[in-house]
Design a protein around this motif. Sequence first.
Motif, PDB file in Angstrom:
ATOM      1  N   TYR A   1       0.833  -1.306  -0.226  1.00 32.29           N
ATOM      2  CA  TYR A   1      -0.034   0.112  -0.073  1.00 32.29           C
ATOM      3  C   TYR A   1       0.873   1.079   0.206  1.00 32.29           C
ATOM      4  N   LEU A   2       2.017   1.429   0.966  1.00 34.60           N
ATOM      5  CA  LEU A   2       2.850   2.380   0.937  1.00 34.60           C
ATOM      6  C   LEU A   2       3.556   2.430  -0.355  1.00 34.60           C
ATOM      7  N   ARG A   3       3.977   1.476  -1.111  1.00 34.01           N
ATOM      8  CA  ARG A   3       4.670   1.647  -2.385  1.00 34.01           C
ATOM      9  C   ARG A   3       3.893   2.181  -3.327  1.00 34.01           C
ATOM     10  N   LEU A   4       2.638   1.571  -3.520  1.00 36.33           N
ATOM     11  CA  LEU A   4       2.028   1.729  -4.715  1.00 36.33           C
ATOM     12  C   LEU A   4       1.094   2.840  -4.919  1.00 36.33           C
ATOM     13  N   HIS A   5       0.962   3.731  -3.871  1.00 39.79           N
ATOM     14  CA  HIS A   5       0.031   4.878  -3.775  1.00 39.79           C
ATOM     15  C   HIS A   5       1.004   6.068  -3.475  1.00 39.79           C
ATOM     16  N   GLU A   6       1.322   6.667  -4.803  1.00 39.57           N
ATOM     17  CA  GLU A   6       2.137   7.866  -4.675  1.00 39.57           C
ATOM     18  C   GLU A   6       1.731   9.268  -3.856  1.00 39.57           C
ATOM     19  N   GLU A   7       0.459   9.224  -3.824  1.00 37.53           N
ATOM     20  CA  GLU A   7      -0.372  10.366  -3.309  1.00 37.53           C
ATOM     21  C   GLU A   7      -0.418  10.346  -1.777  1.00 37.53           C
TER      22      GLU A   7
END
Length: 470
Positions: free
Chosen positions: A179-185
């Motif tokens: 989750y932390l790596r895939l969501h740049e926002e």
Amino acid sequence: MSETELPLQDDDTEADVAQLDEDDRLKPEFVRAVLDAVYAGDAEGARALVEPLHPADIADLFELTPHEDRADLAKAITDLLDADVFAEMNDYVREDLIDALEPHEIADIAAELDTDDAVAIIEDMDVEDQREVLRALDPDDRAAIEEALSYPEESAGRLMQRELIAVPEHWSVGDTLDYLRLHEELTTDFWEIYVVDPGHKPVGTCKLSWILRTPRNIAISDVMQREQTLIPVDMDQEEVALRFQKYALISAAVVDLSGRLVGMITVDDVVHIIQQEAGEDILRLSGAGEGDINEPILLTVRTRITWLVVNLGTAILAASVVGLFQGEIGRFALLAVLMPIVSGMGGNAGTQTLAVVVRALATNQLTESNTIRMIVREFRIAAANGAMLGVLIGCGTWLIFGNPALALVIALAMIINNLVAGLAGVLVPVTLDRLDVDPAVSSAVFVTTMTDVMGFFSFLGLATLWGLGS
């Protein structure tokens, strides 16, 4: 690190030395060089000088610039005035610059800031200007700032950041990392991850170091710490700071009235609060208002004159006590020479006790459970100090004036007034605190009045009883 990078770092260090002194303050000659470039219309030269500075140092540069020249400096280095600079800027200086900006420019700056910093910029604006800035923001930012502005000033709701990381308790460590790596926002500045239940209520917190060192298949609920300090959204910021200090927190979750997670507060915000609250209490004791050197002169005058007028009234009250004994003073002029010593020493002793008690109240060291002990403690201190000062001034009076009766009178008056000062220094702020009145604001006036009145009354009254003026 390659060897070719080392000379660049050395150059940067030399540039810092040219701009800052040994205490990390901007050198006067550097400030003059920047302003000279601005006055000469050399925007490129001013920008070249300012560009290497840290945002906090750029903010200091504006504070060191005369009020009438700040707008010209801002125009010369417009592209360097980013959100980080505004976040570090003194409130009054920031208001000066904001007044010179268009609503869409302010909105652009606010959009780059964390919610708490954006609120700090917008909250002091006029209502109509606030509306224009909010209209220029995108809907998500506008909703977050409007919600923050709905909370009381100096509350956790105004202070908190909305940008945080929260994950459901049924996730694994692997799910969290993905989750932390895939969501740049997602926000990039955080120390803890909050774990929430289906109702978005916090059930635990997990440090990043724990997640990084735990296998992916382990449930996040098995890694998290269930005990955590939750901050109610309406809690006063001073109480927030005390909790951070007491429990050595780096960050803490903020919850609304229903217990839902709505934000977080980080230690960097609390450092500003501690500095602000400590400064406020000291300045309030003197009636000097906020004490900010960038505060408008008329506002400073209005703040100070209020308490000076109150002090004038208390001075008249003390003078009226002296007037009761004008006959004795007229017959024995030494009384007029010595009586300021008694009242002055009592005032100083009362101020010492008052400062200790106000600080103890502010830091929750003094509560209902130990108030009596505090009163007894200060009474014993006042008695010891009064006895020593009484003996000292009594002996000095006897040696100088050769009058043992006068020496005994001033010694007893010194003891009495020190006892009054010690008791007043505790009882006045404690009583005001119980009445929900800020003891830092009003205590000094009452304590000083009591020590002046009792100092004059005890000294002149004892002198009258002793018949010194007859």
